[in-house]
Design an enzyme around this catalytic site. Structure first.
Site, PDB file in Angstrom:
ATOM      1  CB  THR A 108      -0.940   0.020   1.218  1.00 54.76           C
ATOM      2  OG1 THR A 108      -1.791  -1.114   1.164  1.00 54.76           O
ATOM      3  CG2 THR A 108      -1.807   1.269   1.223  1.00 54.76           C
ATOM      4  CG  PHE A 140       0.430   4.451   3.769  1.00 57.25           C
ATOM      5  CD1 PHE A 140      -0.780   4.546   4.443  1.00 57.25           C
ATOM      6  CD2 PHE A 140       0.985   3.187   3.569  1.00 57.25           C
ATOM      7  CE1 PHE A 140      -1.423   3.404   4.913  1.00 57.25           C
ATOM      8  CE2 PHE A 140       0.346   2.048   4.027  1.00 57.25           C
ATOM      9  CZ  PHE A 140      -0.867   2.157   4.701  1.00 57.25           C
TER      10      PHE A 140
END
Lengths: 357, 297
Positions: A260, A262
């Protein structure tokens, strides 16, 4: 009582003591966080009148076993530690979720030594940073298996916040349950919908029904507190440790490469960087998007991400998010951005920041 | 159920061969060419595949040390029990999921695929997360619910022969797995119960040879349980290889006397090293013979 019965009883009482201890630590963490957040709103770490009133309340509310003396001693030492922490001037970084969330892991890697403060909603992170309650915020923008985080894409352009940094964090999910629960009895798995999506194959193999929850670590915390029957949570190993849960299986994501990305957000732009982000809309006419993108090709700028999101107020029209390699100190980049702004029906430069490794 | 039917069921404990033969079976020799079962880096059904390791996973250190020792000696796969079917409920029952994690970690560390027993249909999906090959133990050979469950699992299965099972009953149990859609079944002869008590069981090597005649599935031999005596493991391993078995399953413990289960039948790593040299030598000799025969045709 037989010796072995006494032993079993002792073990069971100690397990409950361990649970209470975990809860105490979690509450202390929360108390220290709130203390840190008061720092910016008062003249110094020590507010003598406030401390006296806290101690008075501790004395007033002391119970049979937790007497006056002990209660005051505990609170004196808590407040001493809180003052010490406030003196260290930790940066306060907000993230969405509970302690142990992947966003918190990202926040710690982006801002080492920061005090990380959980927020229930993404909106709370954005608003908190906008209003100055938090110095920085960390939000997920895209997952390698599940794609963009639509709420963040919706909030970012209007927030007025700048992207100051980014980090790609490998996301390792664990299946966890209350210690002592039998994995054979598990029927449902609570977690954030993104996490449940990343573990679809695993959950199907074990016939676990996915149950969406507002946060991965929040699901772990709920499990630890409420102990619903037959329930597991999908969250980080850190969350399992924080909430005293037993990891049944590690690495349950469908692809090991699960990552992921960020973003680190703040009220002011970064002073240096080698990567930029912008968002724009164009007229709904043939070739408008192509002409916008041609500007980047013409200047030899490499686009690292193009994402489109429906405009909420204008169905059928799209907002385009661009990430590209380059710095806004570069005149060529400035020219491209100026030309894009001219073409676009709306445009916002989101920041120039150091690219994550 | 009618009482008469109960009597009939007891009376027909041995599968009636005529009935069983009456329809074509997936397990039969004629059904398909010889099955090769791939288990991670190992293949069972061509050449000799040796599976070795402790009876039970006892600790991280114990399983890792044993895994390294059997790898050094040339084993192709690591075994280790996490769920143990023990004759007495008071005996060590295995470490469960934690044992599986330790076994899988030792497998990753040494590069050996791992095989472990699954006893409960509810455990199949969980064991499959860690094991490369699922073992159905002798005591569960006719646990049909379990056989169907592993038949639906995307992992190869090692089916041990029940200690009271006839060849036909054994093959019909493999049929259960094949019929559910899992073609990757390895049969394992591990001894049957006879009146002889010197050995723990009587290793029925003729069954291994008979499987080669009757089925396309690979067959391996477990001389450890077949004899229950460490001293008989080497001679019976050689005999199994000579009989044409595709592999061996051998219990090895770093210190057999300290083993939490089956202490009297495990080999030391040194004994296992000797065994590997001898069986590899024999397999090479037999392989050369087979090549000569092929060439002479």
């Amino acid at each position: 009582m037989e010796a072995h019965e006494a032993k079993r009883e002792l073990e069971s009482l100690r397990r409950r003591i361990d649970e209470v201890d975990m809860e105490l630590l979690t509450l202390l963490e929360e108390r220290m966080e709130l203390g840190l957040r008061t720092r910016a709103l008062k003249s110094g770490p020590l507010d003598a009148a406030r401390e006296l009133s806290v101690l008075a309340r501790a004395k007033q509310n002391s119970l049979a076993l937790v007497g006056e003396g002990f209660a005051q001693e505990v609170f004196s030492s808590i407040m001493a530690e809180s003052r010490r922490l406030q003196g260290e001037r930790h940066t306060i970084v907000a993230f969405q979720g509970e302690h142990g969330a992947h966003s918190e892991i990202a926040a710690r890697s982006l801002v080492p030594g920061a005090a990380t403060v959980p927020c229930v909603e993404f909106g709370d992170v954005f608003l908190g940073v906008q209003q100055g309650r938090f110095e920085l915020g960390v939000v997920p923008v895209e997952n390698s298996l599940e794609g963009p985080v639509s709420q963040v894409s919706a909030l970012l352009p209007e927030s007025g916040l700048w992207i100051r940094g980014e980090a790609s964090v490998p996301v390792k999910h664990c299946l966890m349950a209350w210690p002592g629960s039998d994995y054979r009895d598990l029927r449902v798995a609570y977690s954030h919908p993104m996490a449940l999506g990343q573990c679809r194959g695993f959950l199907a193999r074990h016939k676990l029904e996915p149950r969406p929850f507002y946060d991965t670590a929040g699901a772990a915390r709920m499990l630890a507190r409420e102990k619903p029957r037959g329930a597991a949570a999908v969250a980080s190993a850190l969350a399992a440790r924080l909430y005293g849960l037993e990891v049944i299986q590690e690495g349950i994501e469908d692809e090991e490469s699960n990552t992921t990305r960020f973003l680190l957000l703040s009220r002011s732009p970064s002073e240096e960087g080698d990567k930029c982000s912008a968002v724009f809309t164009v007229r709904h006419e043939s070739g408008q998007l192509l002409k916008a993108l041609e500007l980047f090709a013409g200047a030899g700028l490499n686009l690292t991400r193009i994402a489109s999101m429906p405009c909420r107020s204008d169905p059928g029209n799209y907002r385009f998010f661009l990430d590209f390699e380059g710095t806004d100190r570069d005149p060529a980049v400035r020219d491209v951005l100026a030309a894009l702004q001219e073409r676009a029906t709306s445009f916002r430069f989101l920041g120039c920041y150091p690219a994550g490794r | 159920m009618e009482p008469r039917e109960t009597v009939a069921a007891v009376g027909s404990a041995e599968a009636p061969p005529v009935h069983a033969k009456s329809r074509a079976r997936l397990v039969d020799r004629e059904a398909r060419p010889r099955t090769l079962v791939k288990v991670g880096s190992a293949t069972v059904g061509a050449g000799l595949c040796v599976i070795a390791g402790p009876c039970s996973v006892e600790s991280e250190e114990q399983v890792l040390e044993t895994a390294r020792a059997v790898k050094r000696a040339g084993a192709d796969m690591l075994r280790g029990g996490a769920f143990k079917p023990r004759t007495s409920p008071y005996d060590f029952q295995g470490l469960g999921l934690e044992g599986l994690r330790l076994l899988a970690a030792a497998g990753r560390e040494t590069g050996l695929p791992v095989v472990t027993e699954v006893m409960d249909p509810r455990d199949v999906s969980w064991v499959a997360e860690h094991a490369d090959l699922l073992q159905i133990g002798a005591r569960n050979m006719q646990n049909f619910t379990l056989l169907k469950e592993v038949g639906r699992c995307p992992r190869p299965v090692l089916l041990k022969r029940g200690m009271q099972a006839t060849l036909d009953e054994w093959l019909l149990c493999a049929e259960y797995i094949l019929a559910e859609g899992n073609p990757n079944v390895i049969l394992c002869e591990r001894g049957i119960r006879t009146f002889e008590r010197y050995t723990r069981n009587t290793l029925d090597l003729s069954a291994a040879a008979a499987v080669l005649e009757r089925s396309h599935l690979p067959v391996i031999v477990d001389p450890t349980h077949g004899t229950g005596r460490a001293s008989l493991v080497l001679p019976m391993s050689l005999a199994a290889v000579a009989a044409g078995a595709h592999g061996l399953m051998i219990e090895v413990h770093r210190r057999p006397a300290e083993a939490l289960s089956d202490a009297e039948q495990a080999l030391t790593p040194e004994q296992f090293g000797t065994l590997m040299e001898r069986v590899r030598g024999l397999a090479a000799f037999m392989g050369a013979g087979a090549a000569e025969r092929e060439g002479g045709r």
